[in-house]
Design an enzyme around this catalytic site. Structure first.
Site, PDB file in Angstrom:
ATOM      1  N   PHE A   6       0.840  -1.197   0.000  1.00  0.00           N
ATOM      2  CA  PHE A   6       0.000   0.000   0.000  1.00  0.00           C
ATOM      3  C   PHE A   6       0.874   1.246   0.000  1.00  0.00           C
ATOM      4  O   PHE A   6       1.768   1.398   0.834  1.00  0.00           O
ATOM      5  CB  PHE A   6      -0.910   0.014   1.232  1.00  0.00           C
ATOM      6  CG  PHE A   6      -1.794   1.222   1.323  1.00  0.00           C
ATOM      7  CD1 PHE A   6      -2.857   1.394   0.453  1.00  0.00           C
ATOM      8  CD2 PHE A   6      -1.569   2.192   2.291  1.00  0.00           C
ATOM      9  CE1 PHE A   6      -3.685   2.509   0.529  1.00  0.00           C
ATOM     10  CE2 PHE A   6      -2.387   3.313   2.390  1.00  0.00           C
ATOM     11  CZ  PHE A   6      -3.448   3.471   1.509  1.00  0.00           C
ATOM     12  N   GLU A  87      12.404   3.434   0.808  1.00  0.00           N
ATOM     13  CA  GLU A  87      11.688   3.810   2.026  1.00  0.00           C
ATOM     14  C   GLU A  87      12.568   3.618   3.264  1.00  0.00           C
ATOM     15  O   GLU A  87      12.082   3.207   4.314  1.00  0.00           O
ATOM     16  CB  GLU A  87      10.406   2.970   2.158  1.00  0.00           C
ATOM     17  CG  GLU A  87       9.537   2.939   0.912  1.00  0.00           C
ATOM     18  CD  GLU A  87       8.975   4.304   0.573  1.00  0.00           C
ATOM     19  OE1 GLU A  87       8.333   4.913   1.437  1.00  0.00           O
ATOM     20  OE2 GLU A  87       9.188   4.769  -0.563  1.00  0.00           O
TER      21      GLU A  87
END
Length: 218
Positions: A6, A87
């Site tokens: 997501f 990330e």
């Protein structure tokens, strides 16, 4: 095995990895906040950028995009290795349930991976925590790094939320505050001002679709 991830920040408009399916939807009991530092993409150690992370919030929803990677362990491994490099400021991976516009009571997906960060300044060096909107706007308006400036990230997120037809009041208000701080001629600032929406912008806890007209800077 199938991998689902997501995205609620730049992954919405720029996933950057090979995926097989994309769904627009939301997760529950989380809200998007600009409380995470970025020091190597759109900021620097001496002047960190502010980027999105998630904060637990009962009853809230966070719209974004879920990406599916099929094709076997090697393909999934490549995608995850890419995401972990990208990330790197996020110190946790959380498994969440994913809902769509037409499936609001039962999740269409479970076990979806989302990158999150620990909201603790002592254990997480990238966590900035909340700040007054004007202070955050000034930081976002002036931070920049090797991948571009911080305000571009925010403006692109604002546009991405418009494109998936789920504008978010928090993002829009922060973007408008940043525009006030841009050191630009008045005639240029005028071009960056959004056209007034024809209907109210939804809050994070609202899940309906509405039509709007808006001009975005990117």
């Amino acid at each position: 095995m199938v991998l689902w991830v997501f995205g609620y920040g730049s992954l919405i408009w720029n996933p950057g990895f090979d995926f097989d399916e994309k769904l627009i939807g939301y997760i529950k009991d989380y809200k998007r906040v600009f409380d995470l530092a970025c020091i190597d993409h759109r900021g620097a150690p001496e002047h960190p950028a502010r980027t999105c992370t998630l904060e637990k919030s009962a009853g809230a929803i966070c719209w974004g995009a879920a990406y599916c990677v099929r094709g076997g362990p090697e393909k999934e491994k490549l995608a995850m290795e890419y995401l972990e490099r990208r990330e790197c400021e996020y110190d946790s991976k959380t498994l969440v349930e994913f809902y769509t516009e037409t499936a609001t009571f039962e999740p269409v997906l479970t076990g979806v991976i989302v990158f999150t960060s620990t909201p603790d300044k002592e254990s997480n060096k990238y966590y900035l925590g909340p700040a007054p909107q004007e202070e955050m706007a000034m930081q976002i308006a002036t931070a920049s790094g090797p991948c571009g400036n911080n305000r571009e990230y925010l403006f692109k997120l604002e546009k991405a939320m418009h494109d998936i037809e789920h504008e978010e009041k928090y993002v829009t208000e922060l973007a408008n505050e940043v525009r006030k701080h841009l050191d630009l001629p008045k005639e240029v600032k005028a071009l960056l001002k959004p056209v007034v929406s024809r209907v109210p912008i939804k809050t994070q806890s609202q899940a309906h679709v509405s039509t709007r007209q808006r001009v975005f800077a990117s």
